[in-house]
Design an enzyme around this catalytic site. Structure first.
Site, mmCIF file in Angstrom:
data_model
loop_
_atom_site.group_PDB
_atom_site.id
_atom_site.type_symbol
_atom_site.label_atom_id
_atom_site.label_comp_id
_atom_site.label_asym_id
_atom_site.label_seq_id
_atom_site.Cartn_x
_atom_site.Cartn_y
_atom_site.Cartn_z
ATOM 1 N N SER A 121 55.204 37.840 60.157
ATOM 2 C CA SER A 121 56.375 38.309 60.911
ATOM 3 C C SER A 121 57.685 38.072 60.175
ATOM 4 O O SER A 121 58.749 38.285 60.743
ATOM 5 C CB SER A 121 56.435 37.611 62.277
ATOM 6 O OG SER A 121 56.609 36.226 62.118
ATOM 7 N N LYS A 140 60.095 34.481 70.945
ATOM 8 C CA LYS A 140 61.097 34.590 69.892
ATOM 9 C C LYS A 140 62.471 34.912 70.469
ATOM 10 O O LYS A 140 63.498 34.373 70.015
ATOM 11 C CB LYS A 140 60.679 35.658 68.883
ATOM 12 C CG LYS A 140 59.429 35.282 68.087
ATOM 13 C CD LYS A 140 58.962 36.406 67.188
ATOM 14 C CE LYS A 140 57.728 36.013 66.396
ATOM 15 N NZ LYS A 140 57.232 37.097 65.532
#
Length: 799
Positions: free
Chosen positions: A707, A750
């Protein structure tokens, strides 16, 4: 090679002790200067005694038989320090032994039975043969009649008196003393000293010292010491034996009276025996149960077996314990479910702040159960970082449904018998945890929480995760088979709630049977509310403080703790810090400070020390970009740095303890930036002779995951352009070699991590737009989000 101790031993094949002693008393016998030596393994032998020996006929038979037939059959016996006769060496023989006359030699199979009578002491001077049969040149020490002195008379009297003390303590001493007094008397102190030493159970080394003591007074002194020790040992043994006999007699009497009492009570009809009472108790436990036919058949068979078994037999105890467990299972007993949605919502809101998505999902679950008329068939898995309330949420669900709650942790479990029980063939066998849960809850439909299911282990004792497959499968658990009970138990009405920090370590077949509900971390506003409503009152109670009357903590102070000391996803550390403040407040009150203690934002450093986090923690500058990462502890921000180490040569270096996947992301980002330098607004010559160093801080922490691709590419572009990235910008997404921005997971965690760090602008993959849109409005509020399908979309938002 033991000493002769009874009259039966004294008469060996017609050779009487009188004849032996008569032989001992013949002074005209002339002893040879060279002797055949026989080894004694156990302990030394004294003159004036009779010694039966068992020898190996194959080694000693011929020589001893020939010697016995000779005119003067004598041998020497010497203690060899515990060395076995077949392994003895000439160096093992002690220097002094006893010369003996052979009175009998008989062979039985491979054994040679020899009877010896001790004559006098001898000392080995030199060796004629150092191998079996051993021969040595010896000198003798005949026992001369000593001149009677006061010392000898005193020692003689003392030895006789101690032997008298030994007589009532052990009848064996009396038999040996009778034999001795038949042929010797107190007028022979040398024989008396040897006899006294031979009576004792002293060690071989101490007896050898007595044998080697040629001086009569010294020998009598050593014998007296050994006899005194023997008296003390015999007294202690007598006391122990008397105490044990008394206790046994007492218990036997009590048991006899107890049995009599039971019989009398039974005859009068006022009592039943234990067996009948236990069987009736088992029947009473089943009175309110709806026992399946197969289980009832097994219970009946076991009761019939118990009725005929002896109560003292081990099988009786095994059968009784088995029946106890069989009748303790709540067969067909159910608690009534409370399917009131308003009540359930009220309980969930009371016990938990935030977690709106999860609470809505649980209410949906209860609503479906209300529509069906029952709640069964679903296994809930709560996944989230530590401290977000997974375990307490399971307890709240049980309260909302009105069911009993049972929790056990699977963390570190390595034995599948904990799940499915032990077979009854093992000593100490027990059922598995699920039967324990049903017994404790006393209902067949409790809420069972399986904590830390992602930390379950496996070992040579089995695989508990595989054993759980049967339990957590709605199609199988109605016929769950516990190895101990060995009858089918219906678990289909149990509501299973599992908890985990991550899904990666849960086996696929097990995860497939569960319905996953994700719990993300809390925002600062949610943490403040949790602290005020739940954490602070609990810490006040634990510290013995009265709410607000003795300690007040401002909301601003709680917010400062959250922002500067406890930025983790959960609230466990926040609660510990509030507990620290409560304890320090208690100390102030005990030091007679006036109540209430008022804790303001400015006072936090006094209570908790310097802040752990500050607004300046984030790294700033050219080549620095903030990424977003998911961990098992929740979402986190990750600063990535890129710099040019030197211009001597071209290269690319990575540090920060990165995993293989993250290293590949960095290589792809590097290749993409170099290959598309002109279109990205970078001077193509920048990378020709540049050693590029890419670093992810906190190198002690392992990092991995697909990511960080666009974050690494952005750091390289910032470095090549010499421009800083926007300060309040963070991003997540993987990049391909063609510049495609690929989707990632953990969007909710996140985003919450970004809000926790006060980051207002985010760049997310275009494929994750639906994940962001599904987030609650209170999380999306105040955020500016750009979605990128290709990297050029990311580039537009960087500078």
């Amino acid at each position: 090679m033991a000493r002769n101790q009874n009259s039966q031993d004294n008469d060996v094949s017609g050779v009487t002790e009188a004849q032996i002693v008569t032989d001992l008393a013949r002074p005209e016998d002339v002893l040879p200067g060279q002797l055949l030596l026989l080894p004694l393994e156990k302990k030394p032998f004294f003159p004036g005694q009779v010694l039966p020996l068992i020898m190996d006929a194959r080694k000693w038979g011929k020589i001893l038989k020939n010697l016995f037939k000779a005119g003067n059959p004598v041998v020497g016996v010497v203690y060899t320090g515990g060395q076995a006769p077949d392994k003895v060496q000439w160096t093992d023989f002690k220097s002094m032994g006893t010369v003996c006359r052979i009175h009998q030699v008989e062979q039985h199979d491979d054994q040679l039975h020899v009877v010896l009578a001790g004559l006098q002491r001898f000392q080995i001077n030199s060796w004629a043969s150092r191998k079996q049969p051993f021969n040595a040149f010896v000198s003798y020490f005949p026992e001369l009649k000593p001149r009677e002195t006061v010392e000898i008379k005193a020692y003689t009297t003392a030895i006789v008196n101690i032997i008298k003390e030994l007589l009532p303590l052990n009848p064996m001493y009396g038999e040996e003393l009778k034999n001795f007094l038949n042929y010797f008397g107190p007028g022979e102190p040398s024989r008396l000293a040897d006899f006294g030493a031979s009576l004792t159970t002293a060690g071989a080394a101490e007896l050898q010292e007595v044998l080697e003591a040629l001086d009569l007074l010294l020998r009598m002194e050593k014998t007296l010491v050994l006899l005194q020790k023997e008296v003390e040992i015999a007294r202690a043994q007598t006391e122990i034996r008397t105490h044990v006999e008394t206790e046994i007699t007492k218990h036997q009497r009590e048991a006899f009276l107890r049995e009599q009492l039971k019989f009398i009570q039974k005859e009068l009809g006022i009592s039943k025996d234990d067996r009948t009472s236990e069987l009736e108790a088992f029947e009473e436990k089943l009175a309110d149960c709806d026992v399946p036919e197969q289980a009832m058949k097994r219970i009946g068979e076991e009761m019939e077996k118990m009725a005929v078994l002896e109560r003292g037999s081990p099988e009786y105890t095994v059968t009784r314990n088995y029946l106890d467990w069989l009748t303790s299972v709540p067969w067909g007993k159910f608690s009534k479910d409370s399917l009131d949605l308003r009540k359930a919502e009220k309980i969930l809101n009371r016990d938990h702040e935030g977690l709106e998505e999860v609470k809505d999902r649980i209410l949906e679950f209860i609503g479906v159960g209300k529509m069906r008329g029952e709640i069964a068939g679903s296994i809930i898995l709560l996944v989230g970082p530590p401290g977000v309330g997974k375990t307490s949420l399971g307890r709240s669900v049980a309260n909302a449904l009105g069911r009993k709650f049972y929790r056990f942790s699977l963390g570190g479990m390595q034995d599948e018998s904990e799940i499915k029980g032990h077979r009854r063939t093992y000593i100490g066998a027990m059922p598995g945890k699920f039967v324990h849960a049903l017994r404790e809850c006393e209902t067949a439909n409790p809420v069972i929480m399986l904590d830390e299911i992602d930390k379950i282990g496996s070992s040579y004792r089995g695989d508990p995760a595989s054993a759980l497959l049967e339990v957590l499968d709605p199609e199988q658990n109605r016929d769950f088979l516990d190895h101990y009970l060995d009858v089918r138990v219906d678990l289909s009405n149990v509501l299973f709630i599992c908890t985990a920090n991550q899904l990666d370590t849960i086996p696929g077949p097990l995860l497939d049977r569960m319905e996953v509900m994700r719990l993300s971390g809390y925002l600062a506003e949610e943490k403040v509310a949790i602290a005020r409503k739940h954490l602070l009152p609990r810490q006040l109670k634990r510290s013995g403080l009265k709410s607000r009357g003795q300690l007040r903590v401002d909301t601003a102070a709680i917010r400062k703790i959250i922002e500067q000391y406890a930025r983790e996803a959960g609230v466990r550390k926040l609660e510990k810090l509030l507990g620290t403040i409560a304890r320090k407040a208690v100390m102030k009150l005990l030091r007679r400070k006036k109540a209430p203690i008022h804790v303001k934002s400015a006072d936090i450093e006094e209570y908790l020390g310097k802040p752990v986090f500050t607004d300046d923690d984030r790294i700033k500058g050219i080549g620095v970009v903030t990424g977003l990462a998911w961990t098992s502890m929740g979402g986190a921000t990750l600063d990535i740095e890129a710099t040019c180490s030197h211009k001597f040569s071209r290269g690319f270096k990575l540090t920060g303890q990165l995993g293989d996947v993250m290293k590949e992301s960095a290589e792809i980002a590097y290749s993409y930036v170099i290959g598309n330098a002109e279109s990205l607004g970078i001077d193509p010559d920048f990378f020709k002779n540049s050693m590029i160093h890419l670093h992810v801080p906190a190198g002690a922490t392992p990092k991995d995951g697909p990511s960080a691709g666009i974050t690494m590419a952005s750091a390289l572009i910032s470095l090549a352009r010499g421009k800083k990235i926007k300060q309040s910008l963070a991003m997540t997404g993987e990049i391909s070699l063609t510049g495609q921005v690929l989707p990632v997971g953990g969007i909710k965690e996140k985003v919450i991590a970004a809000k926790r760090m006060k980051i207002r602008q985010l760049i997310l993959p275009n494929a994750n737009k639906g994940d962001f849109e599904a987030l609650p409005d209170y999380i999306k509020k105040g955020l500016k989000v750009s979605f990128a399908g290709v990297y050029t979309d990311v580039l537009k938002s960087l500078f």
